[in-house]
Design an enzyme around this catalytic site. Structure first.
Site, mmCIF file in Angstrom:
data_model
loop_
_atom_site.group_PDB
_atom_site.id
_atom_site.type_symbol
_atom_site.label_atom_id
_atom_site.label_comp_id
_atom_site.label_asym_id
_atom_site.label_seq_id
_atom_site.Cartn_x
_atom_site.Cartn_y
_atom_site.Cartn_z
ATOM 1 N N LYS A 298 1.747 -3.765 -4.811
ATOM 2 C CA LYS A 298 1.726 -3.584 -3.480
ATOM 3 C C LYS A 298 2.908 -4.732 -2.841
ATOM 4 C CE LYS A 298 -2.983 -1.740 -2.379
ATOM 5 N NZ LYS A 298 -3.962 -1.880 -1.466
ATOM 6 N N ASP B 20 -13.449 0.220 4.601
ATOM 7 C CA ASP B 20 -12.665 1.327 4.815
ATOM 8 C C ASP B 20 -12.715 2.365 3.769
ATOM 9 O OD1 ASP B 20 -10.313 2.538 6.246
ATOM 10 O OD2 ASP B 20 -8.774 1.291 5.056
ATOM 11 N N VAL C 260 3.479 0.859 -1.802
ATOM 12 C CA VAL C 260 2.917 0.639 -3.262
ATOM 13 C C VAL C 260 4.162 1.263 -4.171
ATOM 14 C CG1 VAL C 260 1.220 1.322 -4.714
ATOM 15 C CG2 VAL C 260 0.876 0.796 -2.314
ATOM 16 N N GLY D 115 1.303 2.280 3.262
ATOM 17 C CA GLY D 115 0.037 1.883 4.159
ATOM 18 C C GLY D 115 0.547 0.914 5.190
ATOM 19 N N SER D 116 -0.322 0.536 6.079
ATOM 20 C CA SER D 116 0.031 -0.454 7.285
ATOM 21 C C SER D 116 0.617 -1.727 7.021
ATOM 22 C CB SER D 116 -1.407 -0.606 8.170
ATOM 23 O OG SER D 116 -2.421 -1.078 7.147
ATOM 24 N N GLY E 147 3.019 5.280 -2.873
ATOM 25 C CA GLY E 147 2.438 5.167 -1.503
ATOM 26 C C GLY E 147 2.750 4.203 -0.640
#
Length: 358
Positions: free
Chosen positions: A44, A139, A29, A24-25, A22
């Protein structure tokens, strides 16, 4: 797992990074493995100042929590890459089922209402625990809700989360609490108007997440290609996201309790847990079509079979109720239409970023 995350932090020489699972901003990950025990977890990693701030906030939040509905933090450390780049690594529990957004996509583009009931109940238990602890997640969306191989649900991604216990906040922290955090299409109207965060903001986002599970599309999906119009409509109009057309009356009423534009009118987690949509005193409109698969292959139950190491394991009956079977008739009826929309939805949603300020 209470206590500091670093208490069980793997030493850098004890773990090896696997494939990316994965992004993200903040960064990437990756799946990771303990070199000696073979234990799987995720890491992460980030090398930016904004990423450091997000992951450190996540670690600080998670180190104080202990709930079967919240992802466990296993530790953090800094590493130095071959090019000299300094990275912060946050180690987290591995959930074999991935995120609910992955699950929705893999199982035909939407979930059956009975499955949504089960998942929503566990999300509510996680949110109730957070709110009792004085924490706003900020979130909630399918991407930030993870699924175990037994169907258990855990809340994840606390990079935007904020503490609301004012007696323990300094001026900087109080300013942070008033700042915008989250993903715009899932944000409550008062948050986009920058009127501050409250526990009720998570309840609005929960309603949007249920719509996402039921339709396979983000809330306000008709405005995906016009971000400014979407933000204005959420913040300033009297409208709510389009509701699922095939939901039961109980489900629609539950969503109405979540998606009250006046945050004072939204139900709390405890009230929603007693709602007929969750408590079981209901009959889904889909029940007349429901049937169990004749074999595991009917619904592609799981590609992987990981054992849960959760200390508070659910009873066998609860596990059986969580298995994401889908009605054959409804999945066949709408699969073609969903397939036509899925590609443009996924492409256009990439333009939306998670806001991490304060």
């Amino acid at each position: 797992m209470a206590g500091k995350c670093s208490s069980t932090c793997p030493m850098r020489t004890e773990w090896v990074k696997g494939n990316a699972v994965g992004s993200g901003s903040f960064g990437v990950v990756n799946l990771a493995m303990n070199r000696f025990t073979g234990e799987l977890f995720v890491v992460k990693s980030t090398s930016t100042e904004a990423g450091f701030k997000s992951l450190e906030n996540e670690a600080n939040i998670l180190e104080s929590l202990n709930s079967p509905y919240i992802i466990r933090c296993l530790g953090q450390d800094f590493s130095k890459e071959a090019n000299g780049e300094r990275k912060l690594n946050l180690f987290l529990e591995f959930m074999a089922g991935g995120s609910l957004s992955n699950v929705v996509e893999k199982f035909g583009g939407s979930l059956d209402e009975t499955v949504i009931c089960s998942y929503t109940k566990e999300i509510l238990h996680g949110l109730a625990y957070l709110h009792r602890s004085g924490i706003v997640h900020c979130d909630i969306k399918c991407k930030n809700v993870l699924l175990g191989s037994s169907g258990n649900i855990k809340l994840a991604d606390f990079g935007c989360a904020k503490r609301k216990n004012s007696s323990k906040l300094d001026k900087v922290q109080k300013s942070s609490l008033e700042s915008i955090s989250g993903t715009p299409l899932w944000m409550a109207p008062e948050v986009l108007r920058n009127e501050g965060l409250d526990f009720a903001s998570d309840i609005w986002s929960l309603g949007c997440t249920i719509i996402e599970m039921a339709t396979g599309r983000p809330p306000w999906g008709d405005l995906l290609l016009n971000p400014m119009a979407a933000v204005f409509q959420i913040a300033c109009s009297n409208e709510t996201p389009e509701l699922p057309t095939k939901f039961s009356n109980e489900g629609l009423d539950f969503l109405a309790k979540c998606l009250q534009r006046d945050q004072k009118m939204r139900w709390t987690c405890e009230e929603l847990l007693d709602h007929p949509f969750i408590s079981g005193n209901r009959r889904c409109s889909c029940e007349k079509d429901a049937c169990s698969p004749t074999s595991v292959l009917d619904d592609g139950l799981y590609e992987e079979n990981y054992a849960s190491d959760e200390s508070e394991s659910p009873h066998k009956e609860e596990l059986q109720s969580r298995i994401p079977f889908f009605t054959r008739s409804s999945s066949g009826r709408y699969r073609m239409a969903r397939r036509q929309h899925r590609e443009i939805d996924l492409q256009s949603s990439e333009n939306w970023i998670t806001v991490r300020s304060g």
